[in-house]
Design a protein around this motif. Structure first.
Motif, short mmCIF file in Angstrom:
data_model
loop_
_atom_site.label_atom_id
_atom_site.label_comp_id
_atom_site.label_asym_id
_atom_site.label_seq_id
_atom_site.Cartn_x
_atom_site.Cartn_y
_atom_site.Cartn_z
N ALA A 100 -32.26 -7.98 40.77
CA ALA A 100 -31.53 -6.72 40.82
C ALA A 100 -30.69 -6.61 39.55
O ALA A 100 -29.75 -7.38 39.34
CB ALA A 100 -30.65 -6.66 42.06
N ILE A 101 -31.04 -5.65 38.70
CA ILE A 101 -30.36 -5.48 37.41
C ILE A 101 -29.66 -4.13 37.38
O ILE A 101 -30.29 -3.07 37.50
CB ILE A 101 -31.37 -5.56 36.24
CG1 ILE A 101 -32.08 -6.92 36.22
CG2 ILE A 101 -30.66 -5.30 34.91
CD1 ILE A 101 -31.17 -8.09 35.95
N GLY A 102 -28.35 -4.17 37.22
CA GLY A 102 -27.56 -2.95 37.06
C GLY A 102 -27.20 -2.74 35.60
O GLY A 102 -27.37 -3.63 34.77
N ASP A 103 -26.72 -1.56 35.29
CA ASP A 103 -26.32 -1.26 33.91
C ASP A 103 -25.31 -2.27 33.39
O ASP A 103 -25.38 -2.69 32.23
CB ASP A 103 -25.73 0.15 33.82
CG ASP A 103 -26.76 1.25 34.09
OD1 ASP A 103 -27.94 0.90 34.34
OD2 ASP A 103 -26.38 2.43 34.05
N ALA A 104 -24.37 -2.67 34.24
CA ALA A 104 -23.32 -3.61 33.81
C ALA A 104 -23.90 -4.97 33.45
O ALA A 104 -23.38 -5.65 32.56
CB ALA A 104 -22.26 -3.76 34.90
#
Length: 201
Positions: A100-104
């Motif tokens: 799971a990769i978020g912008d942050a």
């Protein structure tokens, strides 16, 4: 900066040219290309979900610790808003799980700035003697700090530019989670002997 939807990202680790949908995905692919723990980046544009063909634009990373499908939780495909298609790709490709990769995650420092700085040097044409000096030194000495490498080589072009260009083709590797300074550790990359050099756009 928002990239044109027709832009393609090409890397020595990618199995094919990958469409660049947004800047976050582009930066993630740059970081993955420069990460010595990532062996290959695969692109899967579609998958079958509930007997329907769904566009997912999914990435699968083949890493030292296994295969993982990448779920860009903040920028999912409009056709796969809940990430079910990415999960299906993970099953289809025998992945160990989802990342799971978020912008942050992509923008964390110093990785974000360091990876961009190194990637800027991807188009540099290196003199054969500069390349040979660096690679032969790393082969004989093993991983060394950049400041030590400066004392062991005498390159025509600025050594930092040589190192960054070599990193973009996979001939050397850098720890981009640490600041890029004279204490940065440089080691031989897994594609040091590759004859095919490709860069992102």
């Amino acid at each position: 900066m928002q990239k044109n939807p027709t832009s393609l990202f090409v890397s020595f680790k990618a199995t094919r040219a990958i469409p660049v949908r947004n800047a976050i995905r582009r930066d993630f692919m740059i970081q993955s290309t420069l990460d010595p723990g990532v062996r290959r980046i695969e692109y899967h544009p579609t998958t079958t979900l509930f007997d329907c063909l769904v566009r997912v634009d999914a990435l699968v990373l083949d890493r030292d610790d296994g295969r993982f499908a990448v779920d860009f939780v903040d920028t999912r495909s409009a056709e796969d808003p809940d990430g079910e298609g990415v999960l299906q790709v993970g099953f289809d490709e025998n992945c160990l799980g989802l990342m799971a990769i978020g912008d942050a995650d992509v923008r964390r420092e110093p990785l974000f700035t360091s990876a961009r700085e190194v990637w800027r040097h991807g188009g540099i044409n290196l003199h054969a003697t500069d390349r040979a000096q660096v690679l032969e030194t790393l082969e004989s000495e093993g991983p060394v700090q950049l400041r030590a490498l400066k004392g062991l080589t005498d390159t025509r072009r600025d050594l930092v530019q040589v190192i960054y260009a070599l990193a973009c083709e996979g001939s050397v590797a850098l720890d981009l989670c640490a600041p890029l300074d004279d204490r940065a550790i440089v080691c031989a990359g897994f594609s040091a002997k590759s004859a095919h050099v490709r860069y992102g756009t």
